[in-house]
Design a protein around this motif. Sequence first.
Motif, PDB file in Angstrom:
ATOM      1  N   THR A  35      39.347  35.815  29.087  1.00  0.00           N
ATOM      2  CA  THR A  35      38.205  35.750  29.927  1.00  0.00           C
ATOM      3  C   THR A  35      38.356  36.305  31.159  1.00  0.00           C
ATOM      4  O   THR A  35      37.600  37.214  31.493  1.00  0.00           O
ATOM      5  N   SER A  39      36.088  39.757  31.649  1.00  0.00           N
ATOM      6  CA  SER A  39      35.393  39.667  32.840  1.00  0.00           C
ATOM      7  C   SER A  39      35.688  40.858  33.780  1.00  0.00           C
ATOM      8  O   SER A  39      34.718  41.359  34.571  1.00  0.00           O
ATOM      9  N   PRO A  44      30.986  40.522  33.618  1.00  0.00           N
ATOM     10  CA  PRO A  44      30.959  38.899  33.245  1.00  0.00           C
ATOM     11  C   PRO A  44      29.816  38.848  32.075  1.00  0.00           C
ATOM     12  O   PRO A  44      29.747  38.152  31.501  1.00  0.00           O
ATOM     13  N   ARG A  47      30.721  38.725  28.212  1.00  0.00           N
ATOM     14  CA  ARG A  47      31.729  37.650  27.710  1.00  0.00           C
ATOM     15  C   ARG A  47      31.049  36.880  26.595  1.00  0.00           C
ATOM     16  O   ARG A  47      30.116  36.455  26.748  1.00  0.00           O
ATOM     17  N   THR A 134      43.170  29.441  37.229  1.00  0.00           N
ATOM     18  CA  THR A 134      41.769  29.620  36.962  1.00  0.00           C
ATOM     19  C   THR A 134      41.194  28.222  37.130  1.00  0.00           C
ATOM     20  O   THR A 134      41.324  27.332  36.784  1.00  0.00           O
ATOM     21  N   PHE A 164      35.647  31.241  37.120  1.00  0.00           N
ATOM     22  CA  PHE A 164      34.735  31.811  36.092  1.00  0.00           C
ATOM     23  C   PHE A 164      33.282  31.649  36.206  1.00  0.00           C
ATOM     24  O   PHE A 164      32.502  32.302  35.764  1.00  0.00           O
ATOM     25  N   SER A 166      31.513  31.465  39.017  1.00  0.00           N
ATOM     26  CA  SER A 166      31.039  32.361  39.980  1.00  0.00           C
ATOM     27  C   SER A 166      31.462  33.637  39.740  1.00  0.00           C
ATOM     28  O   SER A 166      31.011  34.662  40.509  1.00  0.00           O
ATOM     29  N   GLN A 167      32.532  33.968  39.018  1.00  0.00           N
ATOM     30  CA  GLN A 167      33.221  35.259  39.097  1.00  0.00           C
ATOM     31  C   GLN A 167      33.938  35.738  40.314  1.00  0.00           C
ATOM     32  O   GLN A 167      34.073  36.743  40.487  1.00  0.00           O
ATOM     33  N   ASN A 168      34.275  34.729  41.151  1.00  0.00           N
ATOM     34  CA  ASN A 168      34.649  34.710  42.476  1.00  0.00           C
ATOM     35  C   ASN A 168      36.100  35.623  42.264  1.00  0.00           C
ATOM     36  O   ASN A 168      36.948  34.748  41.663  1.00  0.00           O
ATOM     37  N   ILE A 170      37.545  37.895  41.264  1.00  0.00           N
ATOM     38  CA  ILE A 170      38.283  38.779  39.797  1.00  0.00           C
ATOM     39  C   ILE A 170      38.420  39.976  40.134  1.00  0.00           C
ATOM     40  O   ILE A 170      39.720  40.503  40.096  1.00  0.00           O
ATOM     41  N   ARG A 171      37.287  40.784  40.437  1.00  0.00           N
ATOM     42  CA  ARG A 171      37.618  42.142  40.795  1.00  0.00           C
ATOM     43  C   ARG A 171      38.654  42.447  42.019  1.00  0.00           C
ATOM     44  O   ARG A 171      39.459  43.315  41.734  1.00  0.00           O
TER      45      ARG A 171
END
Length: 211
Positions: A35, A39, A44, A47, A134, A164, A166-168, A170-171
């Motif tokens: 994931t 992502s 996102p 997924r 995570t 996961f 908020s996808q906070n 990750i990038r």
Amino acid sequence: MTDASEEHDDNPNGVKPIYRLKCVVVGDLGVGKTTLVRSFAEGPRTRSITAEPKSMWQKEIKMASYIVSLSIWDTAGQERYRSLTGSYYRGAHCCIVVFDVNCLDSFQNVKEWFQNMDENSTNPEEIIKILVGTKRGSSSRAVSLERAESLADHLGVSYKEVNFGSQNNIRELFESLADLTVLVYKENNFHSNIPVELPQYQQKKTYCSCG
């Protein structure tokens, strides 16, 4: 010391050099490695539990003075055997060790994954490592932030958390790791160098800090 950015400065067309990095992602089964990678590499919204499984993703990261072509390797189920062979780590420049903050067992196995890497890597001291926790939703966490940061300090690596929901971060996680890896390799006389390509000449070169 030869610097690829100096080669870029001498280029009248101003084309950025491309650094080709291999990043491996390890950790217990079910902590969110796939994931995490998907992502970042595919976004996102892509997924899906029905998505075709992959063991490697390719992602280009554009920095201010260069570009990173990042090959990200997932364990694709091999982690269930608690041992990854040298072929998985071979040529790796950086590694993300993942655990789930809601799963104490996955945190307790972190040291085992670092040991596995050291035992199976040709040059483990040259792999830039980071510990990642995570999070899914708002479930009560089994591992406190302080405990995770303490383990990271003990292992001599930095620690980051990603959510996961908020996808906070990750990038930011992958970009900062790629940037740090290029910086460290350029400043140290490492044996396993980073392949570098200057696109306008279609000529592949290898960065070497010994010149």
